[in-house]
Write a protein that holds these residues in place. Structure first.
Motif, PDB file in Angstrom:
ATOM      1  N   LEU A  15       0.830  -1.209   0.000  1.00 28.04           N
ATOM      2  CA  LEU A  15       0.000   0.000   0.000  1.00 28.04           C
ATOM      3  C   LEU A  15       0.861   1.254   0.000  1.00 28.04           C
ATOM      4  O   LEU A  15       0.602   2.208  -0.738  1.00 28.04           O
ATOM      5  N   TRP A  16       1.899   1.266   0.836  1.00 28.42           N
ATOM      6  CA  TRP A  16       2.823   2.404   0.947  1.00 28.42           C
ATOM      7  C   TRP A  16       3.455   2.691  -0.415  1.00 28.42           C
ATOM      8  O   TRP A  16       3.491   3.842  -0.866  1.00 28.42           O
ATOM      9  N   SER A  69       2.412   1.822  -3.392  1.00 29.82           N
ATOM     10  CA  SER A  69       1.404   2.261  -4.358  1.00 29.82           C
ATOM     11  C   SER A  69       1.047   3.731  -4.173  1.00 29.82           C
ATOM     12  O   SER A  69       0.969   4.490  -5.139  1.00 29.82           O
ATOM     13  N   VAL A  70       0.839   4.125  -2.929  1.00 25.84           N
ATOM     14  CA  VAL A  70       0.504   5.519  -2.645  1.00 25.84           C
ATOM     15  C   VAL A  70       1.673   6.430  -2.998  1.00 25.84           C
ATOM     16  O   VAL A  70       1.487   7.507  -3.577  1.00 25.84           O
ATOM     17  N   LEU A 101       1.803   6.809  -6.767  1.00 30.51           N
ATOM     18  CA  LEU A 101       0.739   7.703  -7.218  1.00 30.51           C
ATOM     19  C   LEU A 101       1.091   9.155  -6.912  1.00 30.51           C
ATOM     20  O   LEU A 101       0.933  10.036  -7.768  1.00 30.51           O
ATOM     21  N   THR A 119      -7.121   9.397  -8.260  1.00 34.05           N
ATOM     22  CA  THR A 119      -6.776   8.869  -6.941  1.00 34.05           C
ATOM     23  C   THR A 119      -7.796   7.825  -6.504  1.00 34.05           C
ATOM     24  O   THR A 119      -7.429   6.767  -5.976  1.00 34.05           O
ATOM     25  N   GLU A 120      -9.076   8.073  -6.740  1.00 36.04           N
ATOM     26  CA  GLU A 120     -10.116   7.109  -6.390  1.00 36.04           C
ATOM     27  C   GLU A 120      -9.962   5.814  -7.188  1.00 36.04           C
ATOM     28  O   GLU A 120     -10.154   4.721  -6.650  1.00 36.04           O
ATOM     29  N   VAL A 145      -7.146   4.551  -8.408  1.00 29.18           N
ATOM     30  CA  VAL A 145      -5.975   3.819  -7.924  1.00 29.18           C
ATOM     31  C   VAL A 145      -6.227   3.211  -6.547  1.00 29.18           C
ATOM     32  O   VAL A 145      -5.909   2.043  -6.315  1.00 29.18           O
ATOM     33  N   THR A 146      -6.800   3.984  -5.623  1.00 30.08           N
ATOM     34  CA  THR A 146      -7.047   3.426  -4.290  1.00 30.08           C
ATOM     35  C   THR A 146      -8.094   2.314  -4.353  1.00 30.08           C
ATOM     36  O   THR A 146      -7.987   1.327  -3.619  1.00 30.08           O
ATOM     37  N   MET A 166      -6.252  -0.726  -5.454  1.00 30.61           N
ATOM     38  CA  MET A 166      -5.431  -1.263  -4.358  1.00 30.61           C
ATOM     39  C   MET A 166      -6.298  -2.066  -3.396  1.00 30.61           C
ATOM     40  O   MET A 166      -5.918  -3.157  -2.968  1.00 30.61           O
ATOM     41  N   MET A 167      -7.458  -1.538  -3.037  1.00 32.39           N
ATOM     42  CA  MET A 167      -8.317  -2.241  -2.090  1.00 32.39           C
ATOM     43  C   MET A 167      -8.848  -3.541  -2.684  1.00 32.39           C
ATOM     44  O   MET A 167      -8.953  -4.541  -1.980  1.00 32.39           O
TER      45      MET A 167
END
Length: 84
Positions: A34-35, A37-38, A41, A65-66, A68-69, A72-73
């Protein structure tokens, strides 16, 4: 990874795992994914490289951003069989 900023990410991953929102794997590994990926981005947004267009209009950075997140989820999120 700086522990004073990364440790809270691990703690939040553990909370999400307890709530069955994330896979029950190693929290450190999920947090690192997650780290990374963020961070990736953020760098793309800072460099102006995260541009998407649809038809004749530019997609806003908040929507990117929505996207990509959300991805990820779905990738790190608990699978249906894990939800009991």
């Amino acid at each position: 990874v700086a522990s004073h900023t990364f440790t809270p990410v691990i703690e939040e991953v553990r909370k999400c795992q307890l709530a069955k929102l994330l896979d029950p794997g190693r929290p450190e590994e999920i947090a690192l994914g997650l780290w990374a990926s963020v961070h990736g981005l953020a760098m793309l947004l800072i460099d102006g490289q995260a541009r998407l267009s649809s038809g004749n209009h530019q997609i806003k950075e908040t929507h990117i951003t929505e996207i990509v997140t959300g991805a990820m989820m779905r990738g790190f999120g608990a699978k249906t069989k894990d939800l009991g």
